[in-house]
Design an enzyme around this catalytic site. Structure first.
Site, PDB file in Angstrom:
ATOM      1  N   GLU A 129       0.856  -1.181   0.000  1.00  0.00           N
ATOM      2  CA  GLU A 129       0.000   0.000   0.000  1.00  0.00           C
ATOM      3  C   GLU A 129       0.896   1.237   0.000  1.00  0.00           C
ATOM      4  OE1 GLU A 129      -2.732   0.447   3.284  1.00  0.00           O
ATOM      5  OE2 GLU A 129      -3.785   2.059   2.265  1.00  0.00           O
ATOM      6  N   GLY A 273       3.069   2.611  10.805  1.00  0.00           N
ATOM      7  CA  GLY A 273       2.883   1.858  12.038  1.00  0.00           C
ATOM      8  C   GLY A 273       2.679   0.380  11.772  1.00  0.00           C
ATOM      9  N   MET A 275       0.486  -2.610   8.760  1.00  0.00           N
ATOM     10  CA  MET A 275      -0.203  -2.773   7.484  1.00  0.00           C
ATOM     11  C   MET A 275      -1.077  -4.020   7.502  1.00  0.00           C
ATOM     12  SD  MET A 275      -0.802  -1.727   4.453  1.00  0.00           S
ATOM     13  CE  MET A 275      -1.911  -2.618   3.383  1.00  0.00           C
ATOM     14  N   GLU A 276      -2.296  -3.842   6.984  1.00  0.00           N
ATOM     15  CA  GLU A 276      -3.352  -4.848   7.120  1.00  0.00           C
ATOM     16  C   GLU A 276      -3.384  -5.905   6.021  1.00  0.00           C
ATOM     17  OE1 GLU A 276      -3.816  -1.569   6.289  1.00  0.00           O
ATOM     18  OE2 GLU A 276      -5.451  -1.327   4.851  1.00  0.00           O
ATOM     19  N   GLU A 310      -5.516  -2.776  12.565  1.00  0.00           N
ATOM     20  CA  GLU A 310      -5.186  -3.603  11.384  1.00  0.00           C
ATOM     21  C   GLU A 310      -6.116  -4.816  11.315  1.00  0.00           C
ATOM     22  OE1 GLU A 310      -3.512  -1.914   9.518  1.00  0.00           O
ATOM     23  OE2 GLU A 310      -2.463  -0.609  10.940  1.00  0.00           O
TER      24      GLU A 310
HETATM   25  N1  BES Z   1      -3.109   0.934   5.780  1.00  0.00           N
HETATM   26  C1  BES Z   1      -2.367   1.594   6.783  1.00  0.00           C
HETATM   27  C2  BES Z   1      -0.893   1.509   6.613  1.00  0.00           C
HETATM   28  C3  BES Z   1      -0.312   2.266   5.447  1.00  0.00           C
HETATM   29  C4  BES Z   1      -0.420   3.599   5.367  1.00  0.00           C
HETATM   30  C5  BES Z   1       0.375   1.646   4.493  1.00  0.00           C
HETATM   31  C6  BES Z   1       0.158   4.279   4.299  1.00  0.00           C
HETATM   32  C7  BES Z   1       0.930   2.305   3.428  1.00  0.00           C
HETATM   33  C8  BES Z   1       0.832   3.644   3.337  1.00  0.00           C
HETATM   34  C9  BES Z   1      -2.685   1.034   8.164  1.00  0.00           C
HETATM   35  O1  BES Z   1      -3.917   0.450   8.292  1.00  0.00           O
HETATM   36  C10 BES Z   1      -2.677   2.191   9.100  1.00  0.00           C
HETATM   37  O2  BES Z   1      -3.556   3.004   8.998  1.00  0.00           O
HETATM   38  N2  BES Z   1      -1.691   2.281   9.977  1.00  0.00           N
HETATM   39  C11 BES Z   1      -1.510   3.394  10.866  1.00  0.00           C
HETATM   40  C12 BES Z   1      -1.756   3.016  12.284  1.00  0.00           C
HETATM   41  C13 BES Z   1      -3.199   3.056  12.652  1.00  0.00           C
HETATM   42  C14 BES Z   1      -3.444   2.575  14.041  1.00  0.00           C
HETATM   43  C15 BES Z   1      -3.834   4.421  12.490  1.00  0.00           C
HETATM   44  C16 BES Z   1      -0.074   3.794  10.702  1.00  0.00           C
HETATM   45  O3  BES Z   1       0.692   3.010  10.140  1.00  0.00           O
HETATM   46  O4  BES Z   1       0.274   4.888  11.125  1.00  0.00           O
HETATM   47 ZN    ZN Z   2      -5.506   1.789   8.530  1.00  0.00          ZN
END
Ligand code: BES
Ligand code: ZN
Length: 920
Positions: A129, A273, A275-276, A310
């Site tokens: 992503e 942080g 990735m799902e 996630e």
């Molecule tokens: N899908 C995102 C991770 C992501 C963000 C991947 C941008 C690639 C580019 C994941 O679900 C997410 O939102 N992670 C957050 C933490 C969450 C608890 C808000 C993050 O990584 O900061």
């Molecule tokens: Zn997210």
């Protein structure tokens, strides 16, 4: 083999309005990886067919940083073009399916961007992503193309004993034959269709904690948490959080785990942080690893929410995904809302829930409100973007979550469901009934919630409500109250407005749910009766504002009340109400709504801060806080019925960033000095009370990271900081410094004796931030104790880079830290711990009259951009609000941004941020 350059064409604007469905569908993908750090070979066999709804056109596959070796269509060599990085195939079959086979290689070891396939600690990880899959193979890298995946991993058995991908393990074993000695393989099949951004693979030396669970429906699942061999003793909390997440989603929304196997893998090198990826979540170690010796209470609580977040994406994001990246908040805003609710539902009582709400609102107001008022302002559903990675923002996430929260509030159909919870859950059920397995839009989501609650305010107001998705900017709500003693009526007049944001001059009124109460002189809520005769049983009334101007009148109001407006922060707006100090003191002492009780204290402190900032008074020895405020804080601190966690929030002053947001012109040094004066005054005026608080909340029993005991630690941590500050400031021994002077020693003792990281780190923080001499040996001992714990070293770096500046010593210290043998710019956590802690989290040290902070910033942005554009672009945003700065800061900040913008070789990521910052 054909060597291709990265596609470095001019950055194109992607517009939501230009969305068109893909010209081809990809039904299935068979990927075979021959994993090698220097050169990994990827065979991609796809089955495709044309999309009958789209005119006949060539197939254009995305690709980046790939070496292309071979392309076969239905087994035959095929002609192709490469056009701006894209692989273009013409003359493909018009009818039915066809096979496309693409063979490429890539270089994981050289991949410092941490997007695509990369190596971390000798293991392989992927991050796809938003657009990383195109760095693994040529593909239709867009979320609305959902395919079935079969993945075979082949690698050296000794170096990479664990081979993981999405779904279920179908086959594994040794590889035979010449050239395959010592190699093994594993084949994974994902039972669910997915967009390629949810693809993942992991290969390396990993160990795992396992847990079997049975769902309510009686299905068995295997949960696994994979970490490096040495980290097993830090996996229990993540596993507990995962189990709690599975149980919660089934209980609250009827959403059960749809996989036999659910894996979490931790890596130390990660841009975000976590990735799902379907069935194979990949996490930054920071959000997995915890034990009491190495992790703070905040770490434990973050792990709980990130694991939850996630996991919850498995439904909101993976089963139903985004049609295009402008719809990102469809999954992120909704999933943040879900993780916030999850953490709240795990709270033991209403007070702990309120604490969580206050913490979430604090993030929104200190990070999202500034974004919404700055050059990067964008709607929750953006109309366009250049680099999608720049749009994983607090607006998409936190404001997006507030929009979902308002939908829940407005989904209520009356007294049987006052919070809207039941109505909202019905809406979620309808959303899945309609859209499961598809890629959809924010409109589709809102429509489902409204349609499931046809008699709700949401259904009635849906088109207008959706302005929250399309209009950027934080609405301002101005309220005025008038009491008519003779008529016994109280009228509130409300007016909403919203400032212009880039590209959006005029705004239409929003739907604003305003939760209201009237607090009487006894401190209790007055009964609420409206002119039309309706009453409200909860002590709070929900006013759903739709016009620019509205008023509401309550009748039979026996005394002049203090209005408690926007209870629980019922909408993400700025509220102006001309409260008197006395009214705020009443709310602080009595408001039955804990959010507004806290807010009253913040308003009082803010008021004193702003007055002193605006005056030309000298700040040395200033006492900005009045006696009434000090006494009110003493009462809260000593209050027999309030929780420690809540007290800690009330007694924490508004941050420098939050104060800055309230001002037209920002002098960061003056703000810092004023806030420091306020802290010092609270420290000395309440010295005896801090001492009482420290002693009364001493550790009681074995460490547990629950909300009650973490609240106690938070309050003792603040008390210790304040006591060390008071010790520093009490110069004359005859005025009691004999007593106060003991505290740094006690903090040092606590630092050495603590049986948990929270107490230990709070004690270290108290020494460092009071500038006491004992900070030096304590920092050295801390490093020695934890030199093998990278997450703890991050804290050590961050504490120093974020520490209170006294005479400009922080920047040279930060430059020294960059030369420390443990510093590594390639590791995002380490880069953040030093550079972001200084540039983004330490305004008093960063904004220097000599511009040296900004020079440092521009150097680091450029240096990072060559390694990792995503991380560099986040750092670039540290100067977003430069236009508000007073001179000389403003001019030197602009020059620093221009120096960055002048470089021809910038990534799209950084280019977009600095050009928007400089645009007028
Ligand atoms: N899908 C995102 C991770 C992501 C963000 C991947 C941008 C690639 C580019 C994941 O679900 C997410 O939102 N992670 C957050 C933490 C969450 C608890 C808000 C993050 O990584 O900061
Ligand atoms: Zn997210």
């Amino acid at each position: 083999m054909l060597q291709l350059r990265d596609s470095n064409g001019p950055a194109a604007v992607i517009r939501r309005a230009d969305y068109s469905a893909p010209a081809f569908w990809i039904d299935s993908v068979h990927l075979t990886f021959d994993l090698d750090p220097a050169k990994t070979r990827v065979l991609n066999k796809m089955t495709l067919r044309r999309n009958p709804d789209v005119s006949v056109q060539p197939l254009r596959l995305d690709g980046e940083a790939l070496n292309l070796a071979r392309v076969l269509v239905n087994g035959q060599g095929a002609s192709f073009k490469l056009d701006g990085g894209k692989l273009v195939l013409e003359n493909l079959p018009l009818e039915g399916t066809f096979e496309l086979e693409i063979f490429t290689t890539c270089e994981p070891l050289k991949n410092t961007s941490l997007s695509g396939l990369y190596v971390s600690n000798d293991s392989f990880f992927t991050q796809c992503e938003a657009e990383g899959f195109r760095r693994i193979t040529y593909f239709l890298d867009r979320p609305d193309v959902m395919a079935n995946y079969t993945v075979t991993l082949r690698a050296d058995q000794q170096k990479y004993p664990v081979l993981l991908s999405n779904g279920n393990l179908m086959d594994s074993g040794a590889l035979g034959g010449v050239g395959n000695e010592g190699r093994h393989f594993a084949t994974w099949v994902d039972p669910h269709k997915k967009p390629c951004y949810l693809f993942a693979l992991v290969a390396g030396q990993l160990v795992c904690r396992e847990q079997r669970i049975t769902s309510r429906a009686g299905k068995e699942h295997l949960l696994q948490v994979y970490v490096r061999p040495g980290d097993m003793d830090k996996t229990e909390h993540a596993m507990h959080s995962l189990m709690a997440s599975v149980v919660w989603d089934e209980a609250r929304f009827g959403l059960a785990l749809d996989l036999e196997r659910f894996m979490i893998v931790a890596t130390s090198d990660f841009n975000m942080g976590a990735m799902e990826n379907k069935g194979l979540n990949i996490f930054n170690t920071k959000y997995v690893l915890a034990n009491q010796a190495t992790a703070t209470d905040a770490d434990f609580s973050n792990i709980e929410s990130v694991v939850g977040h996630e996991y919850f994406h498995n439904w909101t994001g993976n089963r139903i995904t985004c049609r295009d990246w402008c719809q990102l908040s469809l999954k992120e805003g909704l999933t943040v809302f879900r993780d916030q609710e999850f953490s709240m539902d795990l709270c033991a009582d209403a007070s702990a829930r309120a604490v969580k709400r206050i913490e979430d609102v604090r993030v929104l107001r200190t990070a999202q409100f500034p974004e919404d008022a700055g050059p990067m302002a964008h709607p929750v559903r953006p109309d366009s973007y250049i680099e999608i990675n720049n749009f994983y923002t607090v607006t998409i996430y936190e404001k997006g979550a507030e929009v979902v929260r308002m939908m829940q509030t407005l989904a209520t159909e009356g007294a049987s469901d006052p919070s809207g919870r039941a109505g909202f859950a019905k809406g979620i059920t309808l959303y899945f009934a309609r859209h499961d397995g598809h890629a959809v839009t924010c409109d589709d989501f809102a429509q489902s919630i409204a349609d499931a609650n046809p008699d709700s305010a949401l259904a009635r107001l849906l088109p207008q409500f959706k302005r929250w998705y399309s209009q950027a900017g934080t609405p301002r709500l101005r309220a005025r109250g008038s009491y008519d003693a003779a008529a016994q009526t109280y009228t509130l007049n409300l007016r909403q407005s919203c400032a212009a944001t880039p590209g959006q001059e005029a705004k239409e009124p929003f739907v604003i749910p305003v939760s209201l109460g009237l607090v009487g002189s006894s401190g209790a809520d007055l009964p609420l009766q409206l002119q039309d005769g309706s009453t409200s049983s909860h002590g709070s009334h929900l006013l759903v504002m739709t016009q620019a101007d509205e008023s509401i009148t309550f009748v039979n109001v026996a005394e002049e009340p203090v209005p408690s407006i926007l209870r629980g922060f019922s909408a993400p707006v700025l509220l102006d109400f001309d409260y008197s100090d006395a009214q705020l003191l009443t709310l602080l002492a009595f408001d039955p709504d804990p959010f507004n009780r806290w807010e009253a204290g913040q308003r009082l402190a803010l008021r004193s801060a702003i007055q002193l900032i605006a005056s030309d008074a000298l700040l040395t020895g200033a006492t900005p806080l009045n006696d009434a405020y000090i006494e009110a804080m003493r009462s809260v601190l000593r209050h027999p019925a309030l929780d420690a966690a809540f007290k800690e929030l009330v007694l924490t002053l508004p941050s420098e960033t939050y104060i800055a947001e309230q001002l037209e012109v920002v002098d960061p040094q003056r703000i810092h000095a004023v806030r420091e004066a306020m802290r010092a005054q609270l420290a000395s005026a309440l010295a005896a009370d801090w001492q009482w608080a420290f002693e009364a909340h001493a550790p009681n029993g074995a460490y547990r990271p629950d909300t009650v005991s973490s609240g106690r630690r938070a309050l003792t941590g603040l008390a210790l900081t304040q006591l060390c500050l008071a010790a520093r400031d009490s110069g004359d021994p005859s005025t009691g410094s004999g007593q106060a002077g003991l505290w740094p020693g006690k903090a040092y003792q606590r630092f050495k004796d603590a049986d948990n990281m929270t107490d230990r780190f709070n004690a270290l923080n108290a020494l460092v931030n009071s500038g006491h001499a004992l900070a030096t040996p304590a920092l050295a001992q801390f490093h020695t104790l934890f030199k093998n714990e990278e997450l703890v070293l991050d804290k050590w770096f961050a504490l120093q880079a974020g520490s209170c500046d006294r005479g400009g010593q922080v920047l040279p210290a930060v430059r020294q830290l960059l030369k420390h043998p443990d510093f590594n710019l390639r590791n995002p956590n380490r880069a953040r711990s030093v550079i972001f802690s200084y540039c983004s989290a330490n305004p008093g040290a960063f904004h220097r009259a000599d511009a040296a902070g900004y020079v440092f910033w521009s150097e680091r942005v450029l240096e990072l951009d060559r390694i990792n554009p995503q991380v560099a672009a986040r750092l670039a945003r540290a100067l977003d609000r430069w236009k508000k700065l007073a001179e000389p800061y403003r001019s030197s900040a602009r020059q620093a941004i221009e120096r960055v913008a002048d470089k021809p070789e910038l990534s799209n990521d950084v280019r977009e941020v600095v050009s928007r910052a400089l645009a007028d």
